[in-house]
Scaffold this motif. Sequence first.
Motif, mmCIF file in Angstrom:
data_model
loop_
_atom_site.group_PDB
_atom_site.id
_atom_site.type_symbol
_atom_site.label_atom_id
_atom_site.label_comp_id
_atom_site.label_asym_id
_atom_site.label_seq_id
_atom_site.Cartn_x
_atom_site.Cartn_y
_atom_site.Cartn_z
ATOM 1 N N SER A 49 6.221 2.040 -0.114
ATOM 2 C CA SER A 49 5.765 3.225 -0.828
ATOM 3 C C SER A 49 4.247 3.216 -0.956
ATOM 4 O O SER A 49 3.616 2.152 -0.955
ATOM 5 N N SER A 50 3.676 4.427 -1.067
ATOM 6 C CA SER A 50 2.231 4.523 -1.281
ATOM 7 C C SER A 50 1.865 4.231 -2.732
ATOM 8 O O SER A 50 0.682 4.137 -3.063
ATOM 9 N N HIS A 84 -9.152 8.052 -10.289
ATOM 10 C CA HIS A 84 -10.337 7.689 -9.516
ATOM 11 C C HIS A 84 -10.025 6.459 -8.658
ATOM 12 O O HIS A 84 -9.225 5.602 -9.052
ATOM 13 N N PHE A 85 -10.684 6.397 -7.503
ATOM 14 C CA PHE A 85 -10.538 5.227 -6.646
ATOM 15 C C PHE A 85 -11.307 4.059 -7.258
ATOM 16 O O PHE A 85 -12.489 4.174 -7.591
ATOM 17 N N VAL A 86 -10.617 2.933 -7.403
ATOM 18 C CA VAL A 86 -11.221 1.731 -7.976
ATOM 19 C C VAL A 86 -11.225 0.654 -6.887
ATOM 20 O O VAL A 86 -10.160 0.217 -6.434
ATOM 21 N N PRO A 87 -12.397 0.237 -6.419
ATOM 22 C CA PRO A 87 -12.455 -0.733 -5.312
ATOM 23 C C PRO A 87 -11.733 -2.044 -5.608
ATOM 24 O O PRO A 87 -11.177 -2.664 -4.702
ATOM 25 N N GLN A 88 -11.742 -2.484 -6.883
ATOM 26 C CA GLN A 88 -11.121 -3.773 -7.209
ATOM 27 C C GLN A 88 -9.624 -3.797 -6.891
ATOM 28 O O GLN A 88 -9.073 -4.850 -6.571
ATOM 29 N N VAL A 89 -8.963 -2.644 -6.989
ATOM 30 C CA VAL A 89 -7.521 -2.587 -6.717
ATOM 31 C C VAL A 89 -7.220 -1.807 -5.441
ATOM 32 O O VAL A 89 -6.059 -1.602 -5.101
ATOM 33 N N ARG A 90 -8.268 -1.343 -4.743
ATOM 34 C CA ARG A 90 -8.156 -0.662 -3.451
ATOM 35 C C ARG A 90 -7.214 0.551 -3.504
ATOM 36 O O ARG A 90 -6.397 0.765 -2.613
ATOM 37 N N GLY A 91 -7.333 1.323 -4.576
ATOM 38 C CA GLY A 91 -6.502 2.511 -4.695
ATOM 39 C C GLY A 91 -6.916 3.376 -5.870
ATOM 40 O O GLY A 91 -7.863 3.058 -6.597
ATOM 41 N N VAL A 92 -6.187 4.480 -6.041
ATOM 42 C CA VAL A 92 -6.440 5.416 -7.137
ATOM 43 C C VAL A 92 -5.568 5.025 -8.322
ATOM 44 O O VAL A 92 -4.337 4.926 -8.194
ATOM 45 N N VAL A 125 -0.936 2.242 -9.081
ATOM 46 C CA VAL A 125 -1.983 2.606 -8.122
ATOM 47 C C VAL A 125 -1.385 3.400 -6.967
ATOM 48 O O VAL A 125 -0.285 3.088 -6.490
ATOM 49 N N TRP A 126 -2.102 4.437 -6.533
ATOM 50 C CA TRP A 126 -1.739 5.147 -5.305
ATOM 51 C C TRP A 126 -2.605 4.603 -4.180
ATOM 52 O O TRP A 126 -3.826 4.705 -4.207
ATOM 53 N N ARG A 127 -1.930 4.004 -3.205
ATOM 54 C CA ARG A 127 -2.639 3.307 -2.135
ATOM 55 C C ARG A 127 -1.990 3.650 -0.789
ATOM 56 O O ARG A 127 -1.203 2.859 -0.246
ATOM 57 N N PRO A 128 -2.295 4.820 -0.200
ATOM 58 C CA PRO A 128 -1.715 5.177 1.100
ATOM 59 C C PRO A 128 -2.313 4.329 2.214
ATOM 60 O O PRO A 128 -3.496 3.992 2.187
ATOM 61 N N LEU A 129 -1.472 3.990 3.194
ATOM 62 C CA LEU A 129 -1.910 3.171 4.319
ATOM 63 C C LEU A 129 -1.585 3.868 5.626
ATOM 64 O O LEU A 129 -0.640 4.660 5.718
ATOM 65 N N SER A 130 -2.370 3.570 6.632
ATOM 66 C CA SER A 130 -2.136 4.127 7.958
ATOM 67 C C SER A 130 -0.750 3.718 8.460
ATOM 68 O O SER A 130 -0.372 2.547 8.393
ATOM 69 N N GLY A 131 0.006 4.690 8.952
ATOM 70 C CA GLY A 131 1.349 4.436 9.454
ATOM 71 C C GLY A 131 2.446 4.843 8.492
ATOM 72 O O GLY A 131 3.614 4.949 8.889
ATOM 73 N N MET A 132 2.105 5.094 7.228
ATOM 74 C CA MET A 132 3.091 5.535 6.250
ATOM 75 C C MET A 132 3.516 6.979 6.528
ATOM 76 O O MET A 132 2.734 7.786 7.029
ATOM 77 N N THR A 133 4.753 7.305 6.186
ATOM 78 C CA THR A 133 5.243 8.672 6.273
ATOM 79 C C THR A 133 5.224 9.285 4.883
ATOM 80 O O THR A 133 5.866 8.768 3.970
ATOM 81 N N LEU A 134 4.475 10.382 4.733
ATOM 82 C CA LEU A 134 4.369 11.075 3.450
ATOM 83 C C LEU A 134 4.837 12.515 3.606
ATOM 84 O O LEU A 134 4.977 13.025 4.721
ATOM 85 N N GLN A 135 5.090 13.142 2.479
ATOM 86 C CA GLN A 135 5.529 14.534 2.475
ATOM 87 C C GLN A 135 4.681 15.317 1.486
ATOM 88 O O GLN A 135 4.430 14.855 0.375
ATOM 89 N N ASP A 254 -16.768 9.232 -2.480
ATOM 90 C CA ASP A 254 -17.066 8.767 -3.842
ATOM 91 C C ASP A 254 -15.818 8.113 -4.425
ATOM 92 O O ASP A 254 -15.369 7.113 -3.910
ATOM 93 N N SER A 255 -15.239 8.706 -5.469
ATOM 94 C CA SER A 255 -14.061 8.107 -6.098
ATOM 95 C C SER A 255 -12.790 8.888 -5.799
ATOM 96 O O SER A 255 -11.775 8.733 -6.478
ATOM 97 N N VAL A 256 -12.819 9.747 -4.763
ATOM 98 C CA VAL A 256 -11.688 10.601 -4.415
ATOM 99 C C VAL A 256 -11.161 10.203 -3.037
ATOM 100 O O VAL A 256 -11.932 9.955 -2.113
ATOM 101 N N LEU A 257 -9.824 10.148 -2.912
ATOM 102 C CA LEU A 257 -9.186 9.842 -1.626
ATOM 103 C C LEU A 257 -8.544 11.091 -1.067
ATOM 104 O O LEU A 257 -7.961 11.902 -1.791
ATOM 105 N N SER A 258 -8.637 11.259 0.228
ATOM 106 C CA SER A 258 -7.911 12.302 0.947
ATOM 107 C C SER A 258 -7.314 11.684 2.210
ATOM 108 O O SER A 258 -7.802 10.654 2.692
#
Length: 264
Positions: A49-50, A84-92, A125-135, A254-258
Amino acid sequence: MGEKRKSQQHADSPKKSKAQKPRRKDRKSSKIADVARAPITYPSSTEGSSFSECTARLTVTLAPVHGSDHWAGIHETLNSMLLHFVPQVRGVVLSYSKAKMLSHTALLFNDSPFGQLEISVKLLVWRPLSGMTLQGAINVQSPDHIGLLLWDTFNASIPASLIPKDKYEWRPFSDEEVAARALRNGSIANSAAEDQGDNIDDDAESVTASKEHSVGVLQDARFGSGEWVLKGTSQSVGSSGSLSFVVVDVIRADSVLSVTGALR
């Protein structure tokens, strides 16, 4: 005789080089054509899961106003991290719980009035990775891309270059279809405004009616001048309002992921 042969060879050499140049250009153009015809390469499938939970150890900076109430400063810092994206946890960061101070004394360095305090906290944390299937829910379609909204919060885009042309094609709307959709959007918006005026005394019913009409507007507004359909048919890729895709890249601004995705 020897001098004549040498001069003859020098005279012939430019002609040979001129004859060879077009061949090299042809080879180069053929290579470019091969690259252009190359199929879209998808990332290897990524299971899971993401969304994930983790326990993080963080350093909180406490302002002097929170010198007597450390928890007020801790919650202020954690609240500022939400969505917000937090580098310490590598996610939002979506939520936090079980915050704990690892020390009851904040440290001061040099002449700074701000204290440093170590804490541990459980984060969602929301942490999407390359190769994941999302909807996601489709909110726009154009010849250049398909725009989606994930969980009513995050943006995703599928560029036309990552939509397989052997499976999908762009179908522009006719003038009659565009006019009909514009009329439908206008009637839905007017109906929603009338319902809100009639149900002023009943807030719950007013909110419910407004949401239902907003969904109707969104479902129709996701189409602009046309739509992506299955090739050879009129079946829209967004007929259900949502679309599954494969994550190709995660972009941080910045602190936003797309998310950039691709259709299979």
